[in-house]
Motif scaffolding. Structure first.
Motif, short mmCIF file in Angstrom:
data_model
loop_
_atom_site.label_atom_id
_atom_site.label_comp_id
_atom_site.label_asym_id
_atom_site.label_seq_id
_atom_site.Cartn_x
_atom_site.Cartn_y
_atom_site.Cartn_z
N LYS A 1 0.85 -1.18 0.00
CA LYS A 1 0.00 0.00 0.00
C LYS A 1 0.89 1.24 0.00
CE LYS A 1 -3.75 2.15 2.34
NZ LYS A 1 -4.89 2.51 1.69
N VAL A 2 0.54 2.19 -0.83
CA VAL A 2 1.29 3.43 -0.97
C VAL A 2 0.49 4.56 -0.33
CG1 VAL A 2 2.27 5.06 -2.62
CG2 VAL A 2 2.31 2.62 -3.13
N ASP A 3 1.12 5.28 0.58
CA ASP A 3 0.46 6.41 1.24
C ASP A 3 0.69 7.70 0.45
OD1 ASP A 3 -0.46 4.85 3.40
OD2 ASP A 3 1.48 5.03 4.39
N ASN A 4 -0.26 8.59 0.52
CA ASN A 4 -0.15 9.93 -0.06
C ASN A 4 0.24 9.92 -1.53
OD1 ASN A 4 -0.73 11.08 2.51
ND2 ASN A 4 1.41 10.73 3.08
N VAL A 5 -0.52 9.21 -2.36
CA VAL A 5 -0.17 9.11 -3.78
C VAL A 5 -0.11 10.48 -4.47
CG1 VAL A 5 -0.94 6.74 -4.08
CG2 VAL A 5 -2.55 8.59 -4.49
N ALA A 6 -0.89 11.43 -3.99
CA ALA A 6 -0.88 12.76 -4.62
C ALA A 6 0.46 13.46 -4.46
CB ALA A 6 -1.99 13.62 -4.02
N GLU A 7 1.22 13.11 -3.45
CA GLU A 7 2.51 13.76 -3.18
C GLU A 7 3.70 13.06 -3.84
OE1 GLU A 7 2.92 14.25 1.06
OE2 GLU A 7 0.86 14.97 1.23
N ILE A 8 3.46 11.96 -4.52
CA ILE A 8 4.54 11.19 -5.13
C ILE A 8 5.10 11.95 -6.33
CG2 ILE A 8 5.05 9.11 -6.47
CD1 ILE A 8 3.09 7.65 -4.66
N LYS A 9 6.42 12.05 -6.36
CA LYS A 9 7.09 12.67 -7.51
C LYS A 9 7.43 11.62 -8.56
CE LYS A 9 9.09 16.65 -5.17
NZ LYS A 9 8.65 16.61 -3.83
N GLN A 10 7.86 10.44 -8.09
CA GLN A 10 8.22 9.37 -9.01
C GLN A 10 8.02 8.02 -8.32
OE1 GLN A 10 12.36 8.88 -10.20
NE2 GLN A 10 11.70 8.38 -12.27
#
Length: 133
Positions: free
Chosen positions: A1-10
């Protein structure tokens, strides 16, 4: 599970594998990478017969454009253990629930002798990993 997908740069998928020695010299095999939105599976029950978006014969992808989205290709070409990577940022950013399901498949039916190591591989540095920046 990936948290805060909106903040991911790459987001990069890194997996490790090799061609077996049975392959011809200079062999190259291209594998398609898909992002899947069908997250109904669990690790303890999934297998090739019931994994999401595999066709019944296990050789093609179902749900194209609905629950399976083409990301790109990775070409394996080494008979020694090598890390392979593919940028999956656009797909990860669409997964607002934070669950990322990926599939690597030989759509060209190249029938190459390859080893792609899973999370059960004995060496930690050769297990697949999702690198998030």
């Amino acid at each position: 599970k990936v948290d805060n997908v909106a903040e991911i740069k790459q987001a990069v998928l890194q997996f490790t594998g090799k061609l077996s020695d049975k392959n011809p010299d200079n062999a190259k095999y291209e594998f398609a990478v898909y992002g899947l939105t069908n997250d109904s599976w669990t690790e303890d029950t999934i297998n090739w017969n019931n994994s999401p978006n595999h066709s019944a014969d296990g050789l093609s992808v179902t749900g194209l454009g609905e629950s399976a989205f083409y990301i790109g290709t990775v070409t394996m070409f080494e008979k020694k253990v090598k890390n392979y990577t593919i940028d999956i940022t656009p797909f990860v950013k669409t997964q607002t629930d934070g669950i990322v399901t990926l599939m690597i498949i030989d759509l060209k039916k190249q029938d190459g002798n390859t080893d792609i190591y899973s999370k059960n591989h004995s060496k930690d540095d050769q297990k697949p990993v999702l690198i998030i920046n």
